[in-house]
Design a protein around this motif. Sequence first.
Motif, mmCIF file in Angstrom:
data_model
loop_
_atom_site.group_PDB
_atom_site.id
_atom_site.type_symbol
_atom_site.label_atom_id
_atom_site.label_comp_id
_atom_site.label_asym_id
_atom_site.label_seq_id
_atom_site.Cartn_x
_atom_site.Cartn_y
_atom_site.Cartn_z
ATOM 1 N N LYS A 4 0.986 -1.165 0.165
ATOM 2 C CA LYS A 4 0.001 -0.061 0.003
ATOM 3 C C LYS A 4 1.062 1.146 -0.047
ATOM 4 O O LYS A 4 1.963 1.172 0.492
ATOM 5 C CB LYS A 4 -0.800 0.148 1.130
ATOM 6 N N ILE A 5 0.368 2.305 -0.864
ATOM 7 C CA ILE A 5 1.073 3.503 -0.574
ATOM 8 C C ILE A 5 0.343 4.398 0.480
ATOM 9 O O ILE A 5 -1.022 4.726 -0.169
ATOM 10 C CB ILE A 5 1.211 4.105 -1.687
ATOM 11 N N ARG A 6 0.727 4.748 1.606
ATOM 12 C CA ARG A 6 -0.151 5.554 2.465
ATOM 13 C C ARG A 6 0.521 6.505 3.216
ATOM 14 O O ARG A 6 1.753 6.459 3.095
ATOM 15 C CB ARG A 6 -0.754 4.480 3.325
ATOM 16 N N ILE A 20 4.854 9.941 3.047
ATOM 17 C CA ILE A 20 3.996 9.267 1.890
ATOM 18 C C ILE A 20 5.152 7.871 1.942
ATOM 19 O O ILE A 20 6.205 8.035 1.538
ATOM 20 C CB ILE A 20 3.831 10.061 0.650
ATOM 21 N N ILE A 21 4.642 6.706 2.263
ATOM 22 C CA ILE A 21 5.548 5.618 2.322
ATOM 23 C C ILE A 21 4.907 4.373 1.469
ATOM 24 O O ILE A 21 3.614 4.265 1.232
ATOM 25 C CB ILE A 21 5.658 5.069 3.836
ATOM 26 N N ALA A 22 5.702 3.497 1.136
ATOM 27 C CA ALA A 22 5.208 2.145 0.464
ATOM 28 C C ALA A 22 5.276 1.201 1.697
ATOM 29 O O ALA A 22 6.456 1.042 2.056
ATOM 30 C CB ALA A 22 6.021 1.817 -0.634
ATOM 31 N N VAL A 23 4.486 0.537 2.115
ATOM 32 C CA VAL A 23 4.470 -0.340 3.097
ATOM 33 C C VAL A 23 3.697 -1.592 2.882
ATOM 34 O O VAL A 23 2.609 -1.657 2.028
ATOM 35 C CB VAL A 23 4.049 0.192 4.354
ATOM 36 N N ARG A 29 0.482 1.705 11.226
ATOM 37 C CA ARG A 29 0.692 2.770 10.431
ATOM 38 C C ARG A 29 2.023 3.488 10.956
ATOM 39 O O ARG A 29 2.815 3.659 10.143
ATOM 40 C CB ARG A 29 -0.514 3.784 10.967
ATOM 41 N N ASP A 30 2.265 3.599 12.095
ATOM 42 C CA ASP A 30 3.398 4.518 12.618
ATOM 43 C C ASP A 30 4.553 3.665 13.175
ATOM 44 O O ASP A 30 5.405 3.882 14.132
ATOM 45 C CB ASP A 30 3.154 5.558 13.576
ATOM 46 N N THR A 31 4.981 2.512 12.592
ATOM 47 C CA THR A 31 6.084 1.380 13.252
ATOM 48 C C THR A 31 7.217 1.925 12.689
ATOM 49 O O THR A 31 8.348 1.617 13.472
ATOM 50 C CB THR A 31 5.736 0.101 12.811
ATOM 51 N N PRO A 65 -2.471 2.735 -3.477
ATOM 52 C CA PRO A 65 -2.790 3.934 -2.890
ATOM 53 C C PRO A 65 -4.011 4.029 -2.103
ATOM 54 O O PRO A 65 -5.037 3.515 -2.588
ATOM 55 C CB PRO A 65 -2.349 4.965 -3.856
ATOM 56 N N THR A 66 -3.835 4.480 -0.971
ATOM 57 C CA THR A 66 -5.242 4.739 0.033
ATOM 58 C C THR A 66 -5.856 5.962 -0.766
ATOM 59 O O THR A 66 -5.218 6.414 -1.724
ATOM 60 C CB THR A 66 -4.723 5.280 1.351
ATOM 61 N N GLN A 67 -7.109 6.230 -0.518
ATOM 62 C CA GLN A 67 -7.822 7.328 -1.143
ATOM 63 C C GLN A 67 -7.246 8.563 -1.062
ATOM 64 O O GLN A 67 -7.116 9.332 -1.966
ATOM 65 C CB GLN A 67 -9.369 7.429 -0.609
ATOM 66 N N THR A 68 -6.582 8.940 0.096
ATOM 67 C CA THR A 68 -6.175 10.278 0.470
ATOM 68 C C THR A 68 -4.815 10.438 -0.414
ATOM 69 O O THR A 68 -4.635 11.367 -1.069
ATOM 70 C CB THR A 68 -5.698 10.406 1.971
ATOM 71 N N VAL A 69 -4.064 9.318 -0.433
ATOM 72 C CA VAL A 69 -2.862 9.471 -1.227
ATOM 73 C C VAL A 69 -3.302 9.495 -2.716
ATOM 74 O O VAL A 69 -2.473 10.412 -3.467
ATOM 75 C CB VAL A 69 -1.896 8.364 -0.984
ATOM 76 N N ALA A 70 -4.159 8.739 -3.215
ATOM 77 C CA ALA A 70 -4.369 8.897 -4.724
ATOM 78 C C ALA A 70 -4.895 10.215 -4.838
ATOM 79 O O ALA A 70 -4.621 10.866 -5.779
ATOM 80 C CB ALA A 70 -5.652 7.862 -4.803
ATOM 81 N N ASN A 71 -5.709 11.074 -4.039
ATOM 82 C CA ASN A 71 -5.862 12.425 -4.459
ATOM 83 C C ASN A 71 -4.697 13.155 -4.332
ATOM 84 O O ASN A 71 -4.744 14.086 -5.300
ATOM 85 C CB ASN A 71 -6.943 12.790 -3.185
#
Length: 77
Positions: A4-6, A20-23, A29-31, A65-71
């Motif tokens: 995911k890109i998030r 913005i990361i690829a994970v 989320r924050d590890t 990508p998540t919706q926010t990242v896609a935007n």
Amino acid sequence: MVVKIRLTQRGKKHQHSYRIIAVDSRKPRDTGNYLEELGHYNSRTKEIKLDKESIQKWLSNGAQPTQTVANLIKKHL
């Protein structure tokens, strides 16, 4: 493994900025265990910096990508 890109949250309380990361989608989320950093986004100043080549590489390899990242990507690529 689904990639995911998030966004991952950084910054102080009430002064968030995001990377913005690829994970791997199964990771929390924050590890800090991510595959690659692709850019950053400051929500207060609306500053966005993207590594276009890396994002295109991950998208062509099937990352979602998540919706926010896609935007954000749509606005700046």
